[in-house]
Design a protein around this motif. Structure first.
Motif, PDB file in Angstrom:
ATOM      1  N   VAL A 118       0.837  -1.203   0.000  1.00  0.00           N
ATOM      2  CA  VAL A 118       0.000   0.000   0.000  1.00  0.00           C
ATOM      3  C   VAL A 118       0.869   1.249   0.000  1.00  0.00           C
ATOM      4  O   VAL A 118       0.599   2.222  -0.722  1.00  0.00           O
ATOM      5  CB  VAL A 118      -0.952  -0.008   1.217  1.00  0.00           C
ATOM      6  CG1 VAL A 118      -1.707   1.314   1.321  1.00  0.00           C
ATOM      7  CG2 VAL A 118      -1.942  -1.167   1.111  1.00  0.00           C
ATOM      8  N   GLN A 119       1.935   1.239   0.808  1.00  0.00           N
ATOM      9  CA  GLN A 119       2.824   2.392   0.857  1.00  0.00           C
ATOM     10  C   GLN A 119       3.476   2.651  -0.487  1.00  0.00           C
ATOM     11  O   GLN A 119       3.656   3.805  -0.905  1.00  0.00           O
ATOM     12  CB  GLN A 119       3.904   2.186   1.918  1.00  0.00           C
ATOM     13  CG  GLN A 119       4.805   3.401   2.141  1.00  0.00           C
ATOM     14  CD  GLN A 119       4.020   4.626   2.567  1.00  0.00           C
ATOM     15  OE1 GLN A 119       3.259   4.571   3.540  1.00  0.00           O
ATOM     16  NE2 GLN A 119       4.191   5.732   1.849  1.00  0.00           N
ATOM     17  N   THR A 120       3.809   1.578  -1.204  1.00  0.00           N
ATOM     18  CA  THR A 120       4.392   1.732  -2.538  1.00  0.00           C
ATOM     19  C   THR A 120       3.421   2.423  -3.480  1.00  0.00           C
ATOM     20  O   THR A 120       3.807   3.303  -4.262  1.00  0.00           O
ATOM     21  CB  THR A 120       4.783   0.362  -3.110  1.00  0.00           C
ATOM     22  OG1 THR A 120       5.824  -0.200  -2.305  1.00  0.00           O
ATOM     23  CG2 THR A 120       5.286   0.485  -4.545  1.00  0.00           C
ATOM     24  N   GLU A 121       2.130   2.039  -3.406  1.00  0.00           N
ATOM     25  CA  GLU A 121       1.136   2.692  -4.250  1.00  0.00           C
ATOM     26  C   GLU A 121       0.999   4.173  -3.885  1.00  0.00           C
ATOM     27  O   GLU A 121       0.843   5.023  -4.769  1.00  0.00           O
ATOM     28  CB  GLU A 121      -0.219   1.995  -4.112  1.00  0.00           C
ATOM     29  CG  GLU A 121      -0.299   0.655  -4.820  1.00  0.00           C
ATOM     30  CD  GLU A 121      -0.063   0.799  -6.320  1.00  0.00           C
ATOM     31  OE1 GLU A 121      -0.931   1.343  -7.028  1.00  0.00           O
ATOM     32  OE2 GLU A 121       1.010   0.357  -6.782  1.00  0.00           O
ATOM     33  N   PRO A 153       4.083   8.407 -18.287  1.00  0.00           N
ATOM     34  CA  PRO A 153       4.539   7.360 -17.372  1.00  0.00           C
ATOM     35  C   PRO A 153       3.812   7.381 -16.032  1.00  0.00           C
ATOM     36  O   PRO A 153       3.456   8.433 -15.496  1.00  0.00           O
ATOM     37  CB  PRO A 153       6.018   7.706 -17.183  1.00  0.00           C
ATOM     38  CG  PRO A 153       6.065   9.190 -17.316  1.00  0.00           C
ATOM     39  CD  PRO A 153       5.007   9.556 -18.326  1.00  0.00           C
ATOM     40  N   ALA A 154       3.596   6.178 -15.486  1.00  0.00           N
ATOM     41  CA  ALA A 154       3.048   6.010 -14.137  1.00  0.00           C
ATOM     42  C   ALA A 154       3.565   4.686 -13.608  1.00  0.00           C
ATOM     43  O   ALA A 154       3.369   3.638 -14.228  1.00  0.00           O
ATOM     44  CB  ALA A 154       1.522   6.036 -14.154  1.00  0.00           C
ATOM     45  N   ALA A 155       4.229   4.704 -12.472  1.00  0.00           N
ATOM     46  CA  ALA A 155       4.897   3.514 -11.949  1.00  0.00           C
ATOM     47  C   ALA A 155       3.898   2.481 -11.452  1.00  0.00           C
ATOM     48  O   ALA A 155       2.812   2.820 -10.970  1.00  0.00           O
ATOM     49  CB  ALA A 155       5.849   3.902 -10.822  1.00  0.00           C
ATOM     50  N   VAL A 167      -1.474  -1.532 -10.012  1.00  0.00           N
ATOM     51  CA  VAL A 167      -1.491  -0.513 -11.068  1.00  0.00           C
ATOM     52  C   VAL A 167      -2.379   0.670 -10.695  1.00  0.00           C
ATOM     53  O   VAL A 167      -3.083   1.219 -11.530  1.00  0.00           O
ATOM     54  CB  VAL A 167      -1.944  -1.134 -12.413  1.00  0.00           C
ATOM     55  CG1 VAL A 167      -0.937  -2.157 -12.889  1.00  0.00           C
ATOM     56  CG2 VAL A 167      -3.327  -1.785 -12.285  1.00  0.00           C
ATOM     57  N   GLY A 168      -2.306   1.088  -9.434  1.00  0.00           N
ATOM     58  CA  GLY A 168      -3.122   2.222  -9.013  1.00  0.00           C
ATOM     59  C   GLY A 168      -2.781   3.498  -9.760  1.00  0.00           C
ATOM     60  O   GLY A 168      -3.678   4.223 -10.213  1.00  0.00           O
TER      61      GLY A 168
END
Length: 285
Positions: free
Chosen positions: A103-106, A233-235, A245-246
């Protein structure tokens, strides 16, 4: 030549994207690059062994990655990131469990996306290109099929002719040709890892027919960059078994908002849909 959101914008994320742009990175190198972009503030505190462990690659892979970018070794790459990244203080608290970390990564990916969108011009430009295309083909295969399908679902409410291309095979090129012959001027592609080879072939064909290719991808160093006229781009998150893929999904909705601004009858079409939905009692709310 491919354009990219934030390529000349402020911030560590944008400058790191610029470092990777135009380079042919291996899947292992792309994994390291994704981590550097997402966790730029933490990288100056990591050894090459720690970075390798956190990205799931070998220590020699980290060294080869740094050399491929033009540095003498990992120390040079780390110093470069330290120069452009905000200072972060390592925490001594308990580590997140894997679910919290995902979640933190998103959250971090969304913050990075917000930074890249500080310059809205590329998204607004893409919105105008896609709004003007009649019909509008939307391509997304395998892992990218779901965000492409969601984008197409909402876009159909404001655009008169949206053609979803979510199945590969020999008919894919035929459907691209049909859209072009019907008057399409642009194609939107969702390209998230892993990248099917036939997506690259389809984009190359689309550009050869005269279509302008707008791509939402996991970074300016994604394999599709060379086949896109405008890349947004979107990580993606890579901490779980399957990518999250949020940020790319939200970027799709931002792009749709820009399209609505470029479609003079978007509001009228939405009101017509709402009237039809009410008459058919489609929704319970």
């Amino acid at each position: 030549m491919t354009e990219a959101v934030g390529a000349d914008g402020p911030g560590a994320s944008a400058r790191l994207h610029q470092l990777f742009e135009g380079r042919r990175l291996t899947p292992t190198q792309r994994r390291i690059a994704h981590f550097l972009v997402r966790q730029a503030a933490a990288v100056p505190f990591l050894s090459s062994m720690e970075l390798a462990r956190m990205t799931g690659v070998s220590q020699p892979s980290v060294t080869r990655f740094a050399i491929a970018l033009g540095f003498d070794g990992y120390a040079g790459l780390r110093a470069h990131v330290r120069d452009i990244a905000p200072v972060a203080t390592p925490t001594d608290g308990p580590p997140h469990n894997p679910y919290q970390q995902a979640v933190q990564t998103e959250i971090d990916n969304l913050r990075q996306l917000a930074s890249l969108l500080a310059d809205p011009a590329p998204v607004e430009h893409a919105g105008r290109l896609l709004a003007a295309s009649r019909p509008l083909p939307v391509l997304g295969l395998r892992a990218s099929a779901a965000p492409a399908r969601g984008f197409a679902y909402f876009t159909e409410k404001v655009h008169p002719d949206v053609r979803l291309l979510d199945e590969g095979g020999s008919l894919l090129v035929d459907r691209i040709d049909a859209a072009r012959h019907a008057g399409a001027s642009a194609l939107l592609c969702f390209a998230l890892p892993r990248h099917p080879r036939e997506v690259l072939d389809a984009l190359a064909h689309a550009r050869a027919t005269g279509l302008t290719v707008v791509t939402i991808a996991d970074g300016t160093f994604a394999p599709v960059a060379a086949h896109s006229d405008l890349l947004l781009p979107a990580a993606v998150g890579t901490g779980l078994v399957f990518d999250t893929v949020g940020a790319p999904t939200l970027l799709g909705q931002v792009l749709l908002e820009a399209m609505c601004d470029a479609l003079p009858d978007a509001q009228a079409r939405l009101e017509e849909f709402d009237a039809r939905a009410a008459a058919r009692q489609l929704f319970v709310d």
